[in-house]
Design a protein around this motif. Sequence first.
Motif, PDB file in Angstrom:
ATOM      1  N   GLY A  15      34.110  29.332  34.750  1.00 57.05           N
ATOM      2  CA  GLY A  15      33.670  30.703  34.500  1.00 57.05           C
ATOM      3  C   GLY A  15      33.274  31.467  35.748  1.00 57.05           C
ATOM      4  O   GLY A  15      32.717  32.568  35.641  1.00 57.05           O
ATOM      5  N   ARG A  16      33.538  30.925  36.949  1.00 57.38           N
ATOM      6  CA  ARG A  16      33.204  31.633  38.185  1.00 57.38           C
ATOM      7  C   ARG A  16      34.284  32.650  38.523  1.00 57.38           C
ATOM      8  O   ARG A  16      35.476  32.399  38.315  1.00 57.38           O
ATOM      9  CB  ARG A  16      33.048  30.652  39.343  1.00 57.38           C
ATOM     10  N   SER A  17      33.876  33.782  39.045  1.00 59.70           N
ATOM     11  CA  SER A  17      34.836  34.811  39.436  1.00 59.70           C
ATOM     12  C   SER A  17      34.327  35.555  40.659  1.00 59.70           C
ATOM     13  O   SER A  17      33.265  36.186  40.611  1.00 59.70           O
ATOM     14  CB  SER A  17      35.060  35.791  38.277  1.00 59.70           C
ATOM     15  N   PHE A  18      35.069  35.436  41.769  1.00 54.30           N
ATOM     16  CA  PHE A  18      34.707  36.102  43.020  1.00 54.30           C
ATOM     17  C   PHE A  18      35.914  36.908  43.494  1.00 54.30           C
ATOM     18  O   PHE A  18      36.930  36.334  43.882  1.00 54.30           O
ATOM     19  CB  PHE A  18      34.291  35.092  44.084  1.00 54.30           C
ATOM     20  N   LYS A  19      35.814  38.224  43.485  1.00 52.35           N
ATOM     21  CA  LYS A  19      36.934  39.087  43.841  1.00 52.35           C
ATOM     22  C   LYS A  19      36.865  39.447  45.324  1.00 52.35           C
ATOM     23  O   LYS A  19      36.070  40.277  45.747  1.00 52.35           O
ATOM     24  CB  LYS A  19      36.926  40.352  42.986  1.00 52.35           C
ATOM     25  N   LEU A  20      37.725  38.788  46.102  1.00 54.43           N
ATOM     26  CA  LEU A  20      37.810  39.020  47.542  1.00 54.43           C
ATOM     27  C   LEU A  20      39.217  39.481  47.903  1.00 54.43           C
ATOM     28  O   LEU A  20      39.761  39.101  48.937  1.00 54.43           O
ATOM     29  CB  LEU A  20      37.443  37.746  48.312  1.00 54.43           C
ATOM     30  N   SER A  21      39.789  40.312  47.044  1.00 54.47           N
ATOM     31  CA  SER A  21      41.187  40.699  47.201  1.00 54.47           C
ATOM     32  C   SER A  21      41.388  42.181  47.507  1.00 54.47           C
ATOM     33  O   SER A  21      42.521  42.590  47.764  1.00 54.47           O
ATOM     34  CB  SER A  21      41.964  40.355  45.924  1.00 54.47           C
ATOM     35  N   SER A  22      40.329  42.993  47.496  1.00 56.23           N
ATOM     36  CA  SER A  22      40.535  44.435  47.613  1.00 56.23           C
ATOM     37  C   SER A  22      39.692  45.111  48.680  1.00 56.23           C
ATOM     38  O   SER A  22      39.613  46.345  48.729  1.00 56.23           O
ATOM     39  CB  SER A  22      40.261  45.108  46.255  1.00 56.23           C
ATOM     40  N   ASN A  23      39.025  44.344  49.530  1.00 49.62           N
ATOM     41  CA  ASN A  23      38.223  44.892  50.635  1.00 49.62           C
ATOM     42  C   ASN A  23      37.135  45.850  50.170  1.00 49.62           C
ATOM     43  O   ASN A  23      36.797  46.817  50.847  1.00 49.62           O
ATOM     44  CB  ASN A  23      39.116  45.596  51.664  1.00 49.62           C
ATOM     45  N   CYS A  28      42.833  29.040  45.644  1.00 54.45           N
ATOM     46  CA  CYS A  28      41.694  29.965  45.533  1.00 54.45           C
ATOM     47  C   CYS A  28      41.504  30.418  44.086  1.00 54.45           C
ATOM     48  O   CYS A  28      40.378  30.447  43.576  1.00 54.45           O
ATOM     49  CB  CYS A  28      41.913  31.175  46.439  1.00 54.45           C
ATOM     50  N   ASP A  29      42.608  30.734  43.414  1.00 55.22           N
ATOM     51  CA  ASP A  29      42.535  31.154  42.010  1.00 55.22           C
ATOM     52  C   ASP A  29      41.853  30.091  41.162  1.00 55.22           C
ATOM     53  O   ASP A  29      41.016  30.400  40.292  1.00 55.22           O
ATOM     54  CB  ASP A  29      43.934  31.414  41.451  1.00 55.22           C
ATOM     55  N   VAL A  55      38.305  32.337  42.985  1.00 57.50           N
ATOM     56  CA  VAL A  55      38.245  33.223  44.146  1.00 57.50           C
ATOM     57  C   VAL A  55      39.587  33.945  44.275  1.00 57.50           C
ATOM     58  O   VAL A  55      40.608  33.296  44.540  1.00 57.50           O
ATOM     59  CB  VAL A  55      37.948  32.442  45.439  1.00 57.50           C
ATOM     60  N   SER A  56      39.603  35.235  44.081  1.00 56.86           N
ATOM     61  CA  SER A  56      40.857  35.975  44.240  1.00 56.86           C
ATOM     62  C   SER A  56      40.957  36.498  45.666  1.00 56.86           C
ATOM     63  O   SER A  56      40.015  37.095  46.197  1.00 56.86           O
ATOM     64  CB  SER A  56      40.941  37.138  43.245  1.00 56.86           C
ATOM     65  N   VAL A  57      42.096  36.227  46.308  1.00 57.00           N
ATOM     66  CA  VAL A  57      42.390  36.732  47.642  1.00 57.00           C
ATOM     67  C   VAL A  57      43.669  37.564  47.541  1.00 57.00           C
ATOM     68  O   VAL A  57      44.298  37.618  46.485  1.00 57.00           O
ATOM     69  CB  VAL A  57      42.551  35.583  48.657  1.00 57.00           C
ATOM     70  N   ARG A  58      44.061  38.193  48.639  1.00 58.94           N
ATOM     71  CA  ARG A  58      45.265  39.026  48.601  1.00 58.94           C
ATOM     72  C   ARG A  58      46.396  38.320  49.342  1.00 58.94           C
ATOM     73  O   ARG A  58      46.434  38.327  50.571  1.00 58.94           O
ATOM     74  CB  ARG A  58      44.990  40.390  49.218  1.00 58.94           C
ATOM     75  N   PRO A  59      47.322  37.685  48.612  1.00 64.73           N
ATOM     76  CA  PRO A  59      48.426  36.993  49.278  1.00 64.73           C
ATOM     77  C   PRO A  59      49.620  37.907  49.495  1.00 64.73           C
ATOM     78  O   PRO A  59      49.906  38.791  48.685  1.00 64.73           O
ATOM     79  CB  PRO A  59      48.773  35.889  48.272  1.00 64.73           C
ATOM     80  N   PHE A  60      50.325  37.701  50.592  1.00 61.57           N
ATOM     81  CA  PHE A  60      51.593  38.354  50.860  1.00 61.57           C
ATOM     82  C   PHE A  60      52.606  37.232  51.034  1.00 61.57           C
ATOM     83  O   PHE A  60      52.623  36.547  52.076  1.00 61.57           O
ATOM     84  CB  PHE A  60      51.501  39.231  52.113  1.00 61.57           C
ATOM     85  N   ALA A  97      47.503  35.521  53.885  1.00 60.03           N
ATOM     86  CA  ALA A  97      46.534  35.988  52.900  1.00 60.03           C
ATOM     87  C   ALA A  97      45.412  36.738  53.605  1.00 60.03           C
ATOM     88  O   ALA A  97      44.938  36.332  54.673  1.00 60.03           O
ATOM     89  CB  ALA A  97      45.960  34.820  52.106  1.00 60.03           C
ATOM     90  N   ARG A  98      44.992  37.825  52.965  1.00 62.98           N
ATOM     91  CA  ARG A  98      43.861  38.605  53.435  1.00 62.98           C
ATOM     92  C   ARG A  98      42.677  38.305  52.530  1.00 62.98           C
ATOM     93  O   ARG A  98      42.803  38.355  51.308  1.00 62.98           O
ATOM     94  CB  ARG A  98      44.201  40.099  53.381  1.00 62.98           C
ATOM     95  N   ILE A  99      41.538  38.000  53.146  1.00 61.81           N
ATOM     96  CA  ILE A  99      40.355  37.650  52.368  1.00 61.81           C
ATOM     97  C   ILE A  99      39.230  38.617  52.725  1.00 61.81           C
ATOM     98  O   ILE A  99      38.787  38.700  53.882  1.00 61.81           O
ATOM     99  CB  ILE A  99      39.907  36.196  52.645  1.00 61.81           C
ATOM    100  N   SER A 100      38.756  39.357  51.744  1.00 57.91           N
ATOM    101  CA  SER A 100      37.669  40.306  51.962  1.00 57.91           C
ATOM    102  C   SER A 100      36.356  39.579  52.232  1.00 57.91           C
ATOM    103  O   SER A 100      36.143  38.462  51.746  1.00 57.91           O
ATOM    104  CB  SER A 100      37.490  41.209  50.732  1.00 57.91           C
TER     105      SER A 100
END
Length: 361
Positions: A30-38, A322-323, A327-332, A337-340
């Motif tokens: 149930g953990r959710s950490f959004k590090l994908s949108s800066n 990460c998912d 932990v959501s990150v921004r993969p290309f 990957a970009r991590i906020s």
Amino acid sequence: MSEEATPQFRSVLDHFVAYKPGKVVVSPEGRSFKLSSNESPQGPLPSVQEAIERAARNVNRYPDNNATALVEAIADRFGMTPEHIAVGCGSVGVSQMLLEAVAEPGVEVVYAWRSFEAYPLLVGLSGATGVQVPLVDETHDLDAMADAITDRTRLVFVCNPNNPTGTIVRRAELIRFLDRVPPHVLVVLDEAYREYIRDEDVPDGMDLFRELDRPNLAILRTFSKAYGLAGLRIGFLVAHPVVATAIRKTYLPFTVNSIAQAAGVASLAATDELLARVDETVKERHRVRDTLLADGWTVPPTEANFVWLRLGEHTMDFSGACDAAGVSVRPFAGEGARISIGSPEENDAFLAVAHAYPHRN
């Protein structure tokens, strides 16, 4: 419905891939950490929240289409006049306004790649041709970008710090580049992450604009990052009055809503307090990068509120790891990957995944 009966659309849409925002993931626990949108990990200051609540009482009325109070507050904050300012729906909205003002078929727009992922989307929709200049050592190759300018070029984006790598171009190289750009080509210095810069050799675009007095230089800023108003969508441009006037002609009526305008004015009044919170993010940025380096990762120096990992073929696998941890990150895909930079708790959750991941970049 037969194929002949379907509506006709622009041919550019045949190969167009729409923008995909940062996702939200949840771990089995149930953990959710959004590090994908800066985004800023902190909500609005109390004074800004109060301004939002007051403005919300009048949403039955249209906003001031000219955003007069906001434009005046921006002008006062940066020592400009209102004639220098254009506002829009986030810096992305202002970028679209820019392209609507300068772009058409046969026109070229130059930008580094990889850089802000909205650039190719906006350029493609404008009908112009995007000219992508590869990064060197994860940063802009300004000499190559100057070489890429032709008689068809009308606009150049320089993202400083660069998104998604966090790297910067410094004063001497930027001025050398500007000296090479023809006066009819508009250079847009995209400073969405300006408030996070601590390298003193990186010029503040506002200072540079006043100092150089070049009509073909424009500065792009946003309230979405350091000011923590990503959900309200406010961006602005500072440019020569001739440029700003042209950009304002492309403004879709009432784009900047009344709540956003009030929040922007209140945020500018609380700039010192807001920037003190930015210092906390910068400290966390140093901690995250130092921890990654100690773990054996290669991490470019960053002056933004994110770090970049060049992962190549392991990018999507790393994103999946990460998912799984929430932990959501921004993969290309195929690149990195970009991590906020989030709160200490969010950053620790990411660092735990990076520590356990078997493939270092």
